[in-house]
Motif scaffolding. Structure first.
Motif, PDB file in Angstrom:
ATOM      1  N   ALA A 228      42.528  43.491  48.407  1.00  0.00           N
ATOM      2  CA  ALA A 228      43.159  42.530  47.501  1.00  0.00           C
ATOM      3  C   ALA A 228      42.200  42.148  46.377  1.00  0.00           C
ATOM      4  N   ILE A 229      40.921  41.955  46.726  1.00  0.00           N
ATOM      5  CA  ILE A 229      39.927  41.598  45.709  1.00  0.00           C
ATOM      6  C   ILE A 229      39.751  42.743  44.714  1.00  0.00           C
ATOM      7  N   VAL A 230      39.670  43.978  45.224  1.00  0.00           N
ATOM      8  CA  VAL A 230      39.539  45.140  44.337  1.00  0.00           C
ATOM      9  C   VAL A 230      40.770  45.263  43.444  1.00  0.00           C
ATOM     10  N   THR A 231      41.957  45.037  43.992  1.00  0.00           N
ATOM     11  CA  THR A 231      43.187  45.126  43.203  1.00  0.00           C
ATOM     12  C   THR A 231      43.198  44.084  42.083  1.00  0.00           C
ATOM     13  N   LEU A 232      42.834  42.848  42.402  1.00  0.00           N
ATOM     14  CA  LEU A 232      42.806  41.794  41.378  1.00  0.00           C
ATOM     15  C   LEU A 232      41.756  42.091  40.312  1.00  0.00           C
ATOM     16  N   CYS A 233      40.600  42.644  40.737  1.00  0.00           N
ATOM     17  CA  CYS A 233      39.566  43.013  39.757  1.00  0.00           C
ATOM     18  C   CYS A 233      40.055  44.132  38.843  1.00  0.00           C
TER      19      CYS A 233
ATOM     20  N   LEU B  34      44.857  37.824  50.636  1.00  0.00           N
ATOM     21  CA  LEU B  34      43.596  37.075  50.666  1.00  0.00           C
ATOM     22  C   LEU B  34      43.657  35.941  51.679  1.00  0.00           C
TER      23      LEU B  34
ATOM     24  N   ARG C 109      41.713  42.002  52.765  1.00  0.00           N
ATOM     25  CA  ARG C 109      41.141  41.053  51.797  1.00  0.00           C
ATOM     26  C   ARG C 109      40.283  41.787  50.768  1.00  0.00           C
ATOM     27  N   ALA C 110      39.478  42.743  51.251  1.00  0.00           N
ATOM     28  CA  ALA C 110      38.644  43.530  50.342  1.00  0.00           C
ATOM     29  C   ALA C 110      39.527  44.323  49.377  1.00  0.00           C
TER      30      ALA C 110
ATOM     31  N   SER D 162      48.454  40.438  46.555  1.00  0.00           N
ATOM     32  CA  SER D 162      47.002  40.336  46.768  1.00  0.00           C
ATOM     33  C   SER D 162      46.602  38.928  47.175  1.00  0.00           C
ATOM     34  N   LEU D 163      47.187  37.929  46.557  1.00  0.00           N
ATOM     35  CA  LEU D 163      46.873  36.540  46.923  1.00  0.00           C
ATOM     36  C   LEU D 163      47.314  36.238  48.355  1.00  0.00           C
TER      37      LEU D 163
END
Length: 177
Positions: A32-37, A21, A29-30, A17-18
């Motif tokens: 990756a952000i959802v995965t990290l959240c 990003l 990128r979206a 995910s990083l």
């Protein structure tokens, strides 16, 4: 098992995910952000879930283990009084957690008998007699009575020396009669 799965997901998905990003497209990128959240939310949820407590064995709870004694407070007491004869008797006000032993160093300098004290919990062996020629550290027992700590240093020779605090250089007064 759930914690292990969450840990593996962090190890695999967080670096991916990083990387997405930094190098991915807008959609990546979206994602990756959802995965990290989701990983962070899962970690918070894992922490909020009540974990089963370890079983309490009734036999272990029935036997009480005595609490370990509180450690003594190491310090360098200043002798309140000293009397020299066949033995040097040093006294000082006792602390709430007085150590059972004290290290003592005695050195002769002119007519002064310089004394350094340091309370310690270590109970090492001590010599029965102390001569004025020794420059070693001796560990001796401390006796407590009525809030006064007493240390007796046996001497092998009669002294006409003035007991003096080694740190301050001030003479230690004789005990009040």
């Amino acid at each position: 098992m759930l914690a292990l799965s969450l840990g593996m997901a962090w190890l695999l998905l967080a670096p991916l995910s990083l990387w997405l990003l930094v190098k991915g497209t807008k959609v990546e990128r979206a994602g990756a952000i959802v995965t990290l959240c989701l990983l962070e939310g899962g970690t918070i949820a894992m922490n909020a879930i009540p974990h089963p407590a370890a079983p309490v064995h009734p036999a272990a709870a029935a036997h009480s283990v005595p609490a370990p004694p509180l450690p003594c407070q190491e310090r360098a007491p200043v002798p309140q009084s000293a009397s020299a004869g066949q033995e040097l008797v040093l006294t000082w006000p006792a602390a709430p957690r007085e150590c059972p032993t004290a290290e003592v160093i005695i050195r002769v300098e002119g007519r002064k008998l310089l004394v350094w004290l340091y309370e310690t919990p270590r109970a090492e062996e001590h010599r029965a007699m102390l001569t004025m020629r020794h420059r070693a550290v001796f560990t001796l027992p401390v006796h407590l009575q009525d809030g006064i700590a007493t240390l007796k240093v046996p001497l092998d020779e009669k002294t006409g020396y003035i007991p003096t605090d080694g740190r301050s250089g001030r003479p230690i007064p004789r005990p009040a009669a």
